[in-house]
Design a protein around this motif. Structure first.
Motif, PDB file in Angstrom:
ATOM      1  N   ILE A  66       0.565   9.930  -0.194  1.00 34.47           N
ATOM      2  CA  ILE A  66       0.127   8.681   0.098  1.00 34.47           C
ATOM      3  C   ILE A  66      -0.953   8.432  -1.209  1.00 34.47           C
ATOM      4  O   ILE A  66      -1.935   9.201  -1.560  1.00 34.47           O
ATOM      5  CB  ILE A  66      -0.845   8.472   1.343  1.00 34.47           C
ATOM      6  CG1 ILE A  66      -0.036   8.896   2.699  1.00 34.47           C
ATOM      7  CG2 ILE A  66      -1.267   6.985   1.395  1.00 34.47           C
ATOM      8  CD1 ILE A  66       1.203   7.852   2.693  1.00 34.47           C
ATOM      9  N   ASN A  80       1.023   1.768  11.967  1.00 39.96           N
ATOM     10  CA  ASN A  80       1.643   1.899  10.641  1.00 39.96           C
ATOM     11  C   ASN A  80       2.750   0.979  10.604  1.00 39.96           C
ATOM     12  O   ASN A  80       3.472   0.601  11.393  1.00 39.96           O
ATOM     13  CB  ASN A  80       2.241   3.135  10.340  1.00 39.96           C
ATOM     14  CG  ASN A  80       1.222   4.124  10.043  1.00 39.96           C
ATOM     15  OD1 ASN A  80       0.351   4.298   9.256  1.00 39.96           O
ATOM     16  ND2 ASN A  80       1.465   5.506  10.666  1.00 39.96           N
ATOM     17  N   TYR A  93      -8.527  11.686   6.326  1.00 34.77           N
ATOM     18  CA  TYR A  93      -7.610  11.830   6.958  1.00 34.77           C
ATOM     19  C   TYR A  93      -6.078  11.535   6.010  1.00 34.77           C
ATOM     20  O   TYR A  93      -5.323  12.428   6.033  1.00 34.77           O
ATOM     21  CB  TYR A  93      -7.228  10.257   7.948  1.00 34.77           C
ATOM     22  CG  TYR A  93      -6.371  10.099   8.543  1.00 34.77           C
ATOM     23  CD1 TYR A  93      -5.930  10.589   9.840  1.00 34.77           C
ATOM     24  CD2 TYR A  93      -5.106   9.266   8.108  1.00 34.77           C
ATOM     25  CE1 TYR A  93      -4.977  10.083  10.669  1.00 34.77           C
ATOM     26  CE2 TYR A  93      -4.269   8.784   8.911  1.00 34.77           C
ATOM     27  CZ  TYR A  93      -3.827   9.306   9.997  1.00 34.77           C
ATOM     28  OH  TYR A  93      -2.857   8.825  10.774  1.00 34.77           O
ATOM     29  N   TYR A  94      -6.412  10.749   5.133  1.00 34.57           N
ATOM     30  CA  TYR A  94      -4.995  10.564   4.231  1.00 34.57           C
ATOM     31  C   TYR A  94      -5.303  11.937   3.156  1.00 34.57           C
ATOM     32  O   TYR A  94      -3.977  12.387   2.858  1.00 34.57           O
ATOM     33  CB  TYR A  94      -5.365   9.277   3.354  1.00 34.57           C
ATOM     34  CG  TYR A  94      -4.562   8.207   4.239  1.00 34.57           C
ATOM     35  CD1 TYR A  94      -3.474   8.244   4.628  1.00 34.57           C
ATOM     36  CD2 TYR A  94      -5.325   7.258   4.774  1.00 34.57           C
ATOM     37  CE1 TYR A  94      -2.947   7.115   5.233  1.00 34.57           C
ATOM     38  CE2 TYR A  94      -5.115   6.409   5.782  1.00 34.57           C
ATOM     39  CZ  TYR A  94      -3.621   6.140   5.744  1.00 34.57           C
ATOM     40  OH  TYR A  94      -3.269   5.195   6.485  1.00 34.57           O
ATOM     41  N   ASN A 101      -1.987  14.353   2.625  1.00 32.71           N
ATOM     42  CA  ASN A 101      -1.371  14.635   1.356  1.00 32.71           C
ATOM     43  C   ASN A 101      -1.529  16.239   0.828  1.00 32.71           C
ATOM     44  O   ASN A 101      -0.713  16.569   0.286  1.00 32.71           O
ATOM     45  CB  ASN A 101      -2.363  14.032   0.199  1.00 32.71           C
ATOM     46  CG  ASN A 101      -1.858  12.368   0.174  1.00 32.71           C
ATOM     47  OD1 ASN A 101      -0.864  12.055   0.586  1.00 32.71           O
ATOM     48  ND2 ASN A 101      -2.624  11.804  -0.550  1.00 32.71           N
ATOM     49  N   ILE A 126      -4.553   3.954  -2.385  1.00 34.24           N
ATOM     50  CA  ILE A 126      -5.383   3.517  -0.988  1.00 34.24           C
ATOM     51  C   ILE A 126      -6.582   2.658  -1.405  1.00 34.24           C
ATOM     52  O   ILE A 126      -7.223   2.952  -2.116  1.00 34.24           O
ATOM     53  CB  ILE A 126      -5.790   5.121  -0.231  1.00 34.24           C
ATOM     54  CG1 ILE A 126      -4.496   6.037  -0.084  1.00 34.24           C
ATOM     55  CG2 ILE A 126      -6.703   4.481   1.031  1.00 34.24           C
ATOM     56  CD1 ILE A 126      -5.132   7.385   0.223  1.00 34.24           C
TER      57      ILE A 126
END
Length: 135
Positions: free
Chosen positions: A63, A122, A12-13, A17, A66
């Motif tokens: 991001i 978030n 997902y991240y 990105n 993480i």
């Protein structure tokens, strides 16, 4: 921790990105719930897409740092991260944009269903962000 959920959120991240909105949105359930930071609740993938279209028009973000934690069942997760961003165009009701950069600690909570994100909430400190971009 549940490794399938960790992998889903890493993907997902990573998609975020890369700016791969198709892959990013495909990781959501059709009825995804999005609790917007210091705002309301939006429901549905189309609402989330519109939110991301607006965000991508005003901000360029990456991001990093993480850290993902899940419950054993893998249906809930918490993610802590840092947002590295550039404020590219003025977002309504916020300070004037002039390419300011920011570094913002943030977090997100997830509900996962059938291998997809069913809810995302978030959190970040809006006052900290405003202080960084207002100079």
């Amino acid at each position: 921790m549940n490794q399938a959920t960790v992998k889903l959120l890493e993907d997902y991240y990573n998609a975020f990105n890369r700016g791969d909105m198709d892959a990013f949105l495909n990781m959501l359930t059709d009825d995804v719930i999005h609790d917007v930071n210091q705002s309301g609740r939006e429901i549905g993938k189309e609402a989330f897409k519109k939110f991301m279209d607006r965000m991508n028009a005003h901000y360029k973000e990456n991001i990093v740092d993480i850290s993902i934690t899940t419950n054993d069942a893998g249906d809930r997760a918490a993610v802590e991260f840092t947002v590295l961003g550039e404020y590219m165009s003025t977002d309504e009701g916020l300070p004037e944009a002039a390419g300011q950069t920011y570094r913002l600690p943030a977090g997100a909570f997830f509900v996962v269903r059938d291998g997809k994100v069913a809810r995302i909430t978030n959190y970040y400190n809006l006052e900290d962000w405003i202080a960084q971009v207002a100079g």
